[in-house]
Design an enzyme around this catalytic site. Structure first.
Site, short mmCIF file in Angstrom:
data_model
loop_
_atom_site.label_atom_id
_atom_site.label_comp_id
_atom_site.label_asym_id
_atom_site.label_seq_id
_atom_site.Cartn_x
_atom_site.Cartn_y
_atom_site.Cartn_z
N CYS B 344 14.21 5.15 21.46
CA CYS B 344 15.49 4.93 20.82
C CYS B 344 16.53 5.98 21.12
CB CYS B 344 15.31 4.84 19.31
SG CYS B 344 14.63 6.36 18.62
N ALA B 345 16.11 7.16 21.56
CA ALA B 345 17.09 8.23 21.72
C ALA B 345 18.19 7.82 22.69
CB ALA B 345 16.39 9.49 22.22
N GLY B 347 20.01 6.85 20.15
CA GLY B 347 20.21 6.08 18.93
C GLY B 347 21.35 5.10 18.97
N GLY B 348 21.94 4.88 20.14
CA GLY B 348 23.05 3.94 20.20
C GLY B 348 22.60 2.53 19.95
N LYS B 349 21.52 2.15 20.59
CA LYS B 349 21.06 0.78 20.42
C LYS B 349 20.50 0.57 19.03
CE LYS B 349 20.00 0.29 25.30
NZ LYS B 349 20.04 1.69 25.73
N CYS B 468 17.70 1.22 32.84
CA CYS B 468 18.98 1.51 33.48
C CYS B 468 18.73 1.80 34.95
CB CYS B 468 19.66 2.69 32.79
SG CYS B 468 18.66 4.17 32.76
#
Lengths: 110, 763
Positions: B344-345, B347-349, B468
């Site tokens: 998750c880091a 934390g944007g998503k 990505c």
């Protein structure tokens, strides 16, 4: 993660009462569920009960945070309130300007 | 205001600085298509640069003609002394590339153009008379520009002259050339050579130099690109495999330039309109991101630091790349769901998911990196997300820790080849083993993620895998692997733009449903390179790998094959079957892994006892398994994948037993390589052997149906054999057509369906 002891609850409540008065119950009983405070690594987290149930499955050393951190207990067992608690205290704040955020101008409380 | 910016101070002098100070307009006019000058602005530079760059060769002649005419006129009027230096055709070609790549200043249009013009001058000097001849011819520069099927102007213009120029570098031995470059890489020459080679390769038949192979040109191009854009050899090779040459240059150019800054409104605290207004009041120049996003904003420029505004600190928005918003949109988390975000880091998503869920439900945000978890805690608190638990596990430990999630998002750690513009170190420090290591980790994570999804969830059962990166090893290959190993299927992502994923790449073949995955590139979509795949899990059971068999997707397949070997047992048939199986295996290798399991079954069948009576074992794994079980009293087959197989087998047994046995014995002997449909005629063993592998692949339903059908027709072995081969299903001929020879890969997916069907039929 464990519930707060009596002593800890008392200390924390005293601190919070400076801002929102005596009704800690307002924080616990909310329209969307029951919330509770839990202690983990000296930090107090404010979290709804069903989230807490899921978090119980996670081992203590791997749990980093849950819900919202209200503050932490210092080494000398004083309770220090964090800015992250602002959103919850603001609606009930009794002191004028004590919880206002003048910079954004969007949380002025009377 | 400084002297230079003081508009009242008159600029004097014929030099470039004076011209520059006269204003961007005058410079731009000479280089850009008429009318582009006005739009040059915040949005302008990149798109402007991109456009001409991408169209170097097939550059619309009209544009350049216009430019040249304008520039000519302006040049004549304003900068008569520059006439000799105006080589607009080539300047237009290069300014984007040279300026962007070498200057890395996209803000100031003039400087790159200026430098391009200067470079052009240098080139002219180097090239000698040829250039001046061309120039003086016009206004007849337009001739050069004529877009004849887009050959490079350079090449086309002078025919013989140009070719000579092009050929010079290639005439020299590569080693010699490399030395030259190593000593003093002349970037202009290298760049020009790149363009030349791309042009030649585009029209190789006509423009190649005699005696030089295509691979020599390609090698030269690769070296030049590596020098010019500072890439490592390995990565450049991967990119050359991935993109056609013209796109490759665009991609490399796009990686030199950062993507626009985007942010996402935090709808838990504000609305996009209000936020935009507030930011504009602070002096930020922004626009909505596009039709596809309701919360995104793109920032063109800002007079205040965009990551430090009071709105930011109050958690009204989050700085997030545009491509990072896509996987969450694809996942579409609903309220009151239980979501897992495995990596998750920062934390944007996670926060996007929380805002879509309106702080209901639970999100378990996990990351393996403790340092980066601090940023997650900070971001989530800032944005007012309350329904999240943050944990620090290795993603592979799920679902042991906790499972049964409605949806899972896996933004896997990758090699980062899609975000080179953010981290140029990726150009050189990635190589083969890095990619493979990433791919291995991603596969493990993906399997864990799949196991953590609850397929029976009422509202969910979805998993989104994204990276990505743009390499096939980390994207399509990993997805394909998961499709084979687990009961999942790909579903449309819901994103209507973006390039489809590959279903085949070089020597690999992937499942056709990979077309529903999406790829995004920096040069086509102006966002970071990204890959998104959305899975739906349709069953919670995990396909077991058979003893010695490769893992197959559906248990049914596995079951049947296993059953077969056991039941067959007859030593002779087994041996023969093996032989046959081997041949079949080779046939099958090209087919899906399920076949592999089949093959293994054949091997196992060796030990099978002679009781085999049921032919199926020999011929088709699926079919046979079912038959065999039914026919044979003992559960030899039962050992392997019992439940389904035994069930099926038993049902079939009555009919098939006698015939099967005979058929089996006979069929086992000779392996037949081909056609299952007419097994009867063939020697039993052969057919059996051959049929088996084939049948294995085909959907269970099909196999069963066929076999049964044939059975009544031919009471004896042949019949049995055929039937077994064709359709494992017993009594009722399935709707599946007995066309064995076509074993399309999609059959793999159908197996699950057929499994269902067969089960229904059997029961």
């Amino acid at each position: 993660m464990r519930p707060l002891t009596e002593e800890e609850t008392r200390v924390m409540f005293e601190k919070i009462a400076k801002y929102i008065g005596e009704n800690l119950q307002l924080l616990v009983d909310r329209p969307d569920g029951t919330y509770c405070f839990r202690l983990h690594n000296d930090r107090v987290y404010y979290v709804s009960e069903k989230i807490m149930k899921l978090a119980a499955n996670i081992s203590g050393d791997k749990l980093v945070s849950l819900g919202t951190c209200f503050g932490k207990f210092t080494k000398t067992h004083k309770f220090r309130l964090h800015v992250t608690a602002l959103d919850y205290l603001a609606p009930y704040a009794k002191v004028c300007g004590a919880v206002s955020n003048s910079a954004t101008g969007d949380e002025v409380k009377d | 205001m400084g002297r230079k910016l003081d508009p009242t101070k008159e600029k004097r002098g014929p030099g470039r600085k004076a011209r520059k100070q006269k204003g961007a307009e005058t410079e731009l006019v000479r280089f850009l298509p008429a009318g582009a000058v006005q739009t040059a602005g915040k949005k302008g530079p990149q798109s402007l640069f991109n456009a001409p760059r991408g169209k170097k060769r097939p550059a619309p002649g009209s544009d350049e003609e216009e430019e040249e005419e304008d520039s000519e006129e302006d040049g004549m009027v304003n900068h008569g002394d520059l006439w000799g230096s105006e080589d607009d055709a080539d300047t237009v070609d290069d300014y984007g590339a040279d300026s962007n790549s070498e200057d890395e200043e996209e803000g100031e249009a003039l400087l790159p153009i200026e430098r391009a013009a200067r470079k052009q001058k240098a080139r002219e000097a180097a090239a000698g008379i040829q250039w001046s001849e061309e120039e003086t011819e016009d206004e007849e520069e337009e001739k050069e520009v004529t877009p004849e099927s887009g050959p490079p102007k350079v090449e086309e213009a002078d025919g013989g002259l140009q070719i000579n120029v092009d050929e010079e570098p290639f005439v020299l031995p590569p080693a010699g050339e490399m030395e030259q470059d190593a000593q003093a890489p002349d970037l202009q020459r290298v760049h020009k050579r790149i363009q030349d080679i791309v042009g030649i390769l585009r029209d190789f038949g006509a423009q190649r130099e005699e005696g030089r192979s295509r691979s020599e040109y390609l090698n030269r191009l690769k070296k030049d690109l590596a020098i010019y854009y500072s890439y490592g050899d390995f990565l450049l090779g991967k990119l050359m495999d991935l993109f056609p040459l013209s796109e490759l240059v665009e991609f490399l150019e796009a990686n030199e330039v950062p993507r626009p800054v985007t942010l996402r409104t935090n709808t838990l605290k504000t609305r996009r309109r209000d936020l935009a207004q507030a930011l504009i009041n602070r002096g930020v120049n922004l626009d909505p991101l596009g039709k596809w996003s309701k919360t995104g904003l793109v920032v063109y420029d800002s007079s205040v630091p965009i990551g430090a505004t009071p709105e930011y600190l109050a958690g009204h928005y989050m700085l997030q790349g545009a491509s990072s918003m896509l996987p969450v949109m694809a996942l579409a988390p609903q309220e009151h769901e239980r979501i897992l975000d495995m990596c998750c880091a920062p934390g944007g998503k996670t926060s996007y998911m929380a805002q879509l869920m309106k702080n209901t439900g639970v999100i378990l945000a996990n990351d393996a990196n403790a340092e980066r978890l601090k940023s997650v805690v900070g971001n989530l608190h800032r944005l007012g997300v309350t329904n999240t638990i943050i944990s620090h596990y290795d993603g592979r430990q799920f679902p042991k820790v906790v499972g049964g999630f409605d949806r899972v998002l896996l933004d896997a750690p990758c090699s980062g080849t899609g975000v080179i513009s953010k981290d140029p170190a990726v150009k050189t420090n990635k190589d083969e083993k890095d990619i493979l290591r990433c791919a291995h980790l991603q596969k493990e994570l993906l399997l864990s993620a799949i196991d953590s999804v609850n397929a029976t969830s009422k509202t969910g059962g979805y998993l989104v895998y994204c990276t990505c990166s743009i390499t096939v090893e980390e994207n399509e290959w990993v997805v394909d692997y998961a499709l084979k190993k687990r009961n999942v299927r790909l579903v449309p992502t819901g994103l209507d733009f973006g390039q489809e994923g590959f279903t085949r790449f070089r020597e690999r073949r992937f499942h056709p449903s990979l077309r529903s995955t999406r790829r995004f590139y920096p040069h086509t979509h102006n966002m970071d390179g990204f890959f998104i795949a959305k899975f739906k899990k349709f069953s919670n059971s995990i396909p077991q790998s058979q003893t010695g068999n490769s893992e197959t997707a559906t248990p049914t397949n596995v079951d049947l094959p296993q059953v077969i070997p056991k039941s067959e047992n007859s030593s002779q048939p087994a041996k023969k079957a093996k032989g046959a199986a081997k041949t079949k295996q080779q046939l099958q290798k090209q087919q899906h892994p399920k076949k592999a399991s089949f093959q293994k079954l054949n091997g196992i069948s060796k030990g099978a006892d002679s009781e085999l009576s049921t032919v199926p074992s020999v011929t088709k794994t699926q079919a046979s398994s079912s038959f065999q079980d039914s026919s044979q009293p003992a559960g030899k087959a039962e050992g392997i994948r019992e439940p389904k197989v035994t069930g099926k087998l038993k049902q079939r047994s009555p009919k098939l037993q006698s015939s099967k046995k005979v058929a089996f014995l006979r069929q086992n002997a000779p392996p037949k390589g081909t056609d299952t449909q007419t097994p009867a005629v063939l020697s039993p063993s052969k057919t059996q052997a051959t049929l088996k592998p084939k049948d294995h692949h085909q959907p269970l339903g099909r196999a069963k149906g066929v076999e049964k059908q044939q059975l009544p027709e031919q009471p004896f072995e042949k019949a049995a054999f055929q039937k077994q081969n064709d359709t494992p299903k017993g009594p009722q001929p399935p709707t599946v057509s007995p066309i064995r020879s076509s074993r399309p890969p999609p059959a793999k997916r159908k197996k699950s369906q057929s499994r269902g069907n067969s089960q229904l039929l059997l029961s």
